[in-house]
Design a protein around this motif. Structure first.
Motif, short mmCIF file in Angstrom:
data_model
loop_
_atom_site.label_atom_id
_atom_site.label_comp_id
_atom_site.label_asym_id
_atom_site.label_seq_id
_atom_site.Cartn_x
_atom_site.Cartn_y
_atom_site.Cartn_z
N ASP A 32 0.72 -1.29 -0.19
CA ASP A 32 0.08 0.09 0.01
C ASP A 32 0.83 1.11 -0.22
O ASP A 32 1.83 1.32 1.00
CB ASP A 32 -1.05 -0.08 1.12
N ARG A 33 0.53 2.14 -0.93
CA ARG A 33 1.43 3.43 -1.11
C ARG A 33 1.03 4.31 0.32
O ARG A 33 0.27 4.47 0.66
CB ARG A 33 0.92 4.00 -2.24
N GLY A 34 2.27 4.70 0.73
CA GLY A 34 2.37 5.65 1.81
C GLY A 34 2.92 6.86 1.79
O GLY A 34 3.30 7.62 2.72
N LYS A 79 2.28 16.92 -7.10
CA LYS A 79 1.67 16.36 -5.88
C LYS A 79 1.71 15.01 -5.80
O LYS A 79 1.35 14.49 -7.25
CB LYS A 79 0.55 17.20 -4.91
N THR A 80 1.75 14.24 -4.96
CA THR A 80 1.92 12.68 -5.24
C THR A 80 0.49 12.34 -5.62
O THR A 80 0.30 11.50 -6.30
CB THR A 80 1.96 12.13 -3.63
N GLU A 81 -0.72 12.87 -5.15
CA GLU A 81 -1.98 12.72 -5.44
C GLU A 81 -2.20 12.84 -7.00
O GLU A 81 -3.34 12.59 -7.56
CB GLU A 81 -2.84 13.37 -4.59
N GLU A 82 -1.54 13.63 -7.61
CA GLU A 82 -1.45 13.91 -9.13
C GLU A 82 -0.66 13.03 -9.97
O GLU A 82 -0.85 12.84 -11.31
CB GLU A 82 -0.87 15.31 -9.24
N LEU A 83 -0.17 12.07 -9.32
CA LEU A 83 0.63 11.01 -10.22
C LEU A 83 -0.30 10.02 -10.31
O LEU A 83 -1.14 9.59 -9.75
CB LEU A 83 1.80 10.58 -9.48
N SER A 84 0.02 9.37 -11.59
CA SER A 84 -0.63 8.10 -11.77
C SER A 84 -0.24 6.69 -10.99
O SER A 84 0.85 6.89 -10.02
CB SER A 84 -0.22 7.47 -13.40
N ARG A 85 -0.81 5.80 -10.73
CA ARG A 85 -0.74 4.62 -9.94
C ARG A 85 0.95 4.11 -10.11
O ARG A 85 1.64 3.99 -9.45
CB ARG A 85 -1.62 3.58 -10.18
N GLY A 86 1.32 4.01 -11.34
CA GLY A 86 2.43 3.52 -11.84
C GLY A 86 3.64 4.50 -11.46
O GLY A 86 4.59 3.94 -10.85
N GLN A 92 7.91 5.55 -4.92
CA GLN A 92 8.05 4.67 -3.47
C GLN A 92 9.20 3.75 -3.94
O GLN A 92 9.87 3.52 -2.80
CB GLN A 92 6.92 4.13 -3.16
N PHE A 93 9.45 3.13 -5.01
CA PHE A 93 10.74 2.61 -5.07
C PHE A 93 11.94 3.30 -4.99
O PHE A 93 12.85 2.73 -4.38
CB PHE A 93 10.55 1.67 -6.51
N ASP A 107 7.14 -5.49 -1.28
CA ASP A 107 6.03 -6.11 -1.16
C ASP A 107 5.07 -5.85 -2.51
O ASP A 107 4.72 -4.61 -2.53
CB ASP A 107 5.08 -5.69 -0.08
N GLU A 108 5.11 -6.85 -3.37
CA GLU A 108 4.35 -6.76 -4.56
C GLU A 108 5.08 -5.53 -5.36
O GLU A 108 4.35 -4.79 -5.65
CB GLU A 108 2.88 -6.56 -4.62
N PRO A 109 6.26 -5.51 -5.63
CA PRO A 109 7.03 -4.20 -6.21
C PRO A 109 6.61 -3.92 -7.60
O PRO A 109 6.58 -2.81 -8.12
CB PRO A 109 8.48 -4.67 -6.33
N PHE A 110 6.02 -4.87 -8.69
CA PHE A 110 5.65 -4.80 -9.75
C PHE A 110 4.26 -4.37 -9.93
O PHE A 110 3.72 -4.01 -11.23
CB PHE A 110 5.98 -5.84 -10.73
N SER A 111 3.52 -4.10 -8.88
CA SER A 111 2.28 -3.96 -9.07
C SER A 111 1.95 -2.40 -9.52
O SER A 111 2.48 -1.47 -9.30
CB SER A 111 1.47 -3.53 -7.55
N GLY A 112 0.91 -2.28 -10.76
CA GLY A 112 0.80 -1.22 -11.34
C GLY A 112 1.73 -0.61 -12.43
O GLY A 112 1.55 0.40 -13.08
#
Length: 251
Positions: A32-34, A79-86, A92-93, A107-112
């Protein structure tokens, strides 16, 4: 790398007891993104770099290098909220690895991620492994495990079902598995004597033959009846091993 929980209950990581200083040697990417949604991307990465002990000049240089590599330079003031999921996953990586940790937990690093960014993540992970980092990552994608991992632990319903060297585990399951890519109606293949297990994904089959069966006999059967794009005798895939190991326990 060892993670040990002795009788005292104290956790030992990288050969010594876990403490506050150890945190600068660990990178963790949660599923989950933090990130703080209202904080701007570069500002947020610099803040996290400072928490990991990087000095301001070093943090700016390191963050900018990673933003460039992950094609996020044009988004650094967003802002972070303006970024796509990918994009958020890439950010975060970067936060996970920017302090060059010795132990990386993903944890599930390739998600999105699309295939291009999946390859980029994989390349960076392998680079860090080659520099001496230990990487632990959780995924449901068995093909990713086969591309990256040296050691594996398969878990089903919170129980460990298989653990050890990926190479040795695959060798234990023999080399009498056939991968068949085809066009046409392949229903007749199921009638071939000597099939121990068959998984048909539609135009792609993984067929485990009994040890006494010559795969060439199967090749003779399908030639002329199917348009064969690929016929390969190989070790079973990790996906097939997992299915075989857990059986019908998902029911």
């Amino acid at each position: 790398m060892n993670i040990i929980i002795p009788d005292s209950g104290r956790i030992e990581v990288l050969g010594r007891s876990m403490d506050e200083n150890m945190k600068t040697e660990i990178g963790y990417l949660p599923e989950d993104r933090g990130f703080y949604p209202k904080m701007r991307l570069r500002e947020q990465l610099l803040f996290l770099a400072a928490l990991k002990g990087l000095r301001p000049a070093q943090a700016r240089q390191t963050v900018d290098l990673w933003l460039e590599r992950f094609d996020l330079v044009d988004w650094r003031t967003k802002k972070t909220e303006e970024l796509s999921r990918g994009m958020q996953q890439k950010a975060q990586f970067i936060a996970t690895i920017l302090h060059d940790p010795r132990l990386i937990i993903l944890d599930e690093p390739f998600s999105g991620l699309d295939p291009v960014n999946t390859k980029l993540f994989k390349d960076v992970m392998l680079e860090m492994r080659d520099r001496g980092a230990t990487i632990i990552f959780s995924t449901h994608r068995m093909e990713q495990v086969e591309m990256i991992c040296d050691e594996i632990c398969l878990i089903n319903k919170a129980e460990k079902v298989l653990e050890g060297s990926l190479k040795k585990i695959k060798q234990q399951y023999g080399k009498n598995t056939v991968v068949l890519e085809y066009e046409g109606d392949a229903g007749f293949v199921r009638e071939f004597p000597g099939i121990a297990k068959l998984d048909d994904y539609g135009r792609y089959m993984e067929i485990q033959l009994e040890e006494s069966i010559d795969p060439q006999e199967l090749l003779k059967l399908v030639t002329g009846k199917l348009r064969v794009g690929r016929f390969e005798v190989k070790e079973p895939t990790l996906n097939a091993i997992f299915i075989d190991k857990v059986g019908g326990s998902h029911a």
